[in-house]
Scaffold this motif. Structure first.
Motif, mmCIF file in Angstrom:
data_model
loop_
_atom_site.group_PDB
_atom_site.id
_atom_site.type_symbol
_atom_site.label_atom_id
_atom_site.label_comp_id
_atom_site.label_asym_id
_atom_site.label_seq_id
_atom_site.Cartn_x
_atom_site.Cartn_y
_atom_site.Cartn_z
ATOM 1 N N ARG A 165 -2.880 -9.226 11.281
ATOM 2 C CA ARG A 165 -2.668 -7.801 11.003
ATOM 3 C C ARG A 165 -1.184 -7.493 10.931
ATOM 4 O O ARG A 165 -0.388 -8.041 11.689
ATOM 5 C CB ARG A 165 -3.333 -6.941 12.075
ATOM 6 C CG ARG A 165 -4.840 -7.002 11.999
ATOM 7 C CD ARG A 165 -5.491 -6.078 13.019
ATOM 8 N NE ARG A 165 -6.925 -6.103 12.830
ATOM 9 C CZ ARG A 165 -7.650 -5.053 12.492
ATOM 10 N NH1 ARG A 165 -7.081 -3.877 12.329
ATOM 11 N NH2 ARG A 165 -8.952 -5.171 12.317
ATOM 12 N N ARG A 208 0.849 7.130 1.226
ATOM 13 C CA ARG A 208 1.014 5.675 1.330
ATOM 14 C C ARG A 208 0.981 5.137 -0.085
ATOM 15 O O ARG A 208 0.141 5.538 -0.880
ATOM 16 C CB ARG A 208 -0.105 5.062 2.154
ATOM 17 C CG ARG A 208 -0.042 3.531 2.265
ATOM 18 C CD ARG A 208 -1.251 3.044 3.070
ATOM 19 N NE ARG A 208 -1.234 1.630 3.341
ATOM 20 C CZ ARG A 208 -1.940 0.710 2.676
ATOM 21 N NH1 ARG A 208 -2.715 1.081 1.666
ATOM 22 N NH2 ARG A 208 -1.879 -0.547 3.001
ATOM 23 N N GLY A 260 -2.743 2.680 8.222
ATOM 24 C CA GLY A 260 -2.485 1.939 6.993
ATOM 25 C C GLY A 260 -2.081 0.500 7.220
ATOM 26 O O GLY A 260 -1.429 -0.100 6.372
ATOM 27 N N GLU A 261 -2.492 -0.076 8.361
ATOM 28 C CA GLU A 261 -2.229 -1.494 8.592
ATOM 29 C C GLU A 261 -3.064 -2.339 7.636
ATOM 30 O O GLU A 261 -4.218 -2.019 7.371
ATOM 31 C CB GLU A 261 -2.632 -1.897 10.008
ATOM 32 C CG GLU A 261 -1.612 -1.656 11.058
ATOM 33 C CD GLU A 261 -2.038 -2.321 12.370
ATOM 34 O OE1 GLU A 261 -1.133 -2.661 13.132
ATOM 35 O OE2 GLU A 261 -3.244 -2.497 12.616
ATOM 36 N N SER A 262 -2.489 -3.412 7.162
ATOM 37 C CA SER A 262 -3.212 -4.381 6.349
ATOM 38 C C SER A 262 -3.664 -5.523 7.245
ATOM 39 O O SER A 262 -3.043 -5.778 8.279
ATOM 40 C CB SER A 262 -2.315 -4.937 5.247
ATOM 41 O OG SER A 262 -1.923 -3.913 4.353
ATOM 42 N N LYS A 322 1.797 -4.303 9.047
ATOM 43 C CA LYS A 322 2.012 -3.092 8.245
ATOM 44 C C LYS A 322 3.083 -3.407 7.218
ATOM 45 O O LYS A 322 4.175 -3.853 7.571
ATOM 46 C CB LYS A 322 2.429 -1.927 9.134
ATOM 47 C CG LYS A 322 2.467 -0.615 8.401
ATOM 48 C CD LYS A 322 2.538 0.555 9.365
ATOM 49 C CE LYS A 322 2.432 1.859 8.608
ATOM 50 N NZ LYS A 322 2.337 2.995 9.511
ATOM 51 N N PHE A 355 -5.510 5.826 7.096
ATOM 52 C CA PHE A 355 -4.137 6.289 7.294
ATOM 53 C C PHE A 355 -4.033 7.786 7.046
ATOM 54 O O PHE A 355 -4.943 8.406 6.494
ATOM 55 C CB PHE A 355 -3.155 5.509 6.412
ATOM 56 C CG PHE A 355 -3.393 5.641 4.930
ATOM 57 C CD1 PHE A 355 -2.781 6.650 4.194
ATOM 58 C CD2 PHE A 355 -4.222 4.753 4.264
ATOM 59 C CE1 PHE A 355 -2.999 6.769 2.825
ATOM 60 C CE2 PHE A 355 -4.439 4.850 2.901
ATOM 61 C CZ PHE A 355 -3.826 5.860 2.181
ATOM 62 N N GLY A 386 4.851 -3.170 -0.691
ATOM 63 C CA GLY A 386 4.940 -1.889 -0.005
ATOM 64 C C GLY A 386 6.041 -1.050 -0.638
ATOM 65 O O GLY A 386 7.185 -1.492 -0.728
ATOM 66 N N ARG A 445 -7.674 -2.862 5.035
ATOM 67 C CA ARG A 445 -6.657 -1.970 5.595
ATOM 68 C C ARG A 445 -7.335 -0.935 6.478
ATOM 69 O O ARG A 445 -8.511 -0.612 6.312
ATOM 70 C CB ARG A 445 -5.843 -1.302 4.506
ATOM 71 C CG ARG A 445 -6.632 -0.335 3.644
ATOM 72 C CD ARG A 445 -5.851 0.970 3.470
ATOM 73 N NE ARG A 445 -6.723 2.014 3.012
ATOM 74 C CZ ARG A 445 -6.899 2.370 1.748
ATOM 75 N NH1 ARG A 445 -6.253 1.750 0.791
ATOM 76 N NH2 ARG A 445 -7.720 3.345 1.446
ATOM 77 N N PRO A 447 5.246 3.214 3.259
ATOM 78 C CA PRO A 447 4.181 3.080 4.266
ATOM 79 C C PRO A 447 3.650 4.448 4.675
ATOM 80 O O PRO A 447 4.345 5.462 4.548
ATOM 81 C CB PRO A 447 4.883 2.389 5.434
ATOM 82 C CG PRO A 447 6.332 2.688 5.260
ATOM 83 C CD PRO A 447 6.561 2.896 3.783
#
Length: 182
Positions: A149, A176, A53-55, A151, A172, A45, A169, A48
């Protein structure tokens, strides 16, 4: 080679990939369309996203074990029916025909990518059974109970086995930036 995954892409000439957009990217493995997909991937990262944009990752081998315990035939089909994984870009084209769960040059491997999978070439008489098995596996990996999950913040790293883990992901907003290397 280091790749910068960002919407203002400056490092990859094949910019027709979802990774360079702000759209959601569903669970997949990278490069299932080449004979020897990269084994391990590191993502760092850098910046962010302001929103989203969570992975997330899912262990396809663990899901396959559970599937096999409840439906051996479905597990057998995803490990034996060959699927066409195809990628065509301006200066690159590759096609691999292999099962979703199979053997690769370095051992067991999962190949799973909704955006590089060609239409299934299953005989008509076997199609309903194949789609039932594929759907069951897909529903299981998409179940949030089978995912982790998180971020990635600036300076955070994720290292995963691309032969085993599916990654994704959420959509978002705002800039990012992830940096990746195989």
């Amino acid at each position: 080679r280091i790749e910068d995954l960002r919407t203002d892409n400056t490092t990859n000439q094949n910019t027709d990939q979802l990774g360079y957009t702000d759209a959601p990217v569903d669970l997949h493995t990278d490069q299932p369309f080449i004979h020897s997909p990269p084994h391990f991937q590191l993502l760092q990262g850098i910046r962010p996203a302001a929103v989203g944009g969570e992975s997330y990752v899912a262990d396809a081998f663990a899901v396959a074990r559970v599937l096999g315990a409840h439906d051996r035939r479905a597990r057998e089909l995803i490990a034996t029916v060959k699927v066409r994984f195809h990628r065509k870009q301006r200066a690159f084209e590759s096609l691999v025909v292999a099962p979703i769960l199979g053997e690769g040059p370095t051992g067991d491997i999962v190949r799973y990518s909704y955006f590089t999978m060609d239409p299934h070439q299953v005989p008509f008489a076997e199609m309903a059974e194949w789609y039932r098995a594929y759907d069951r596996f897909a529903r299981m990996v998409r179940d949030p109970r089978n995912q982790v999950r998180f971020k990635l913040g600036a300076g955070d790293f994720l290292v995963y086995d691309n032969h085993r883990m599916l990654h994704a992901r959420t959509a978002f907003e705002g800039p990012r930036w992830l940096r990746g290397i195989y």
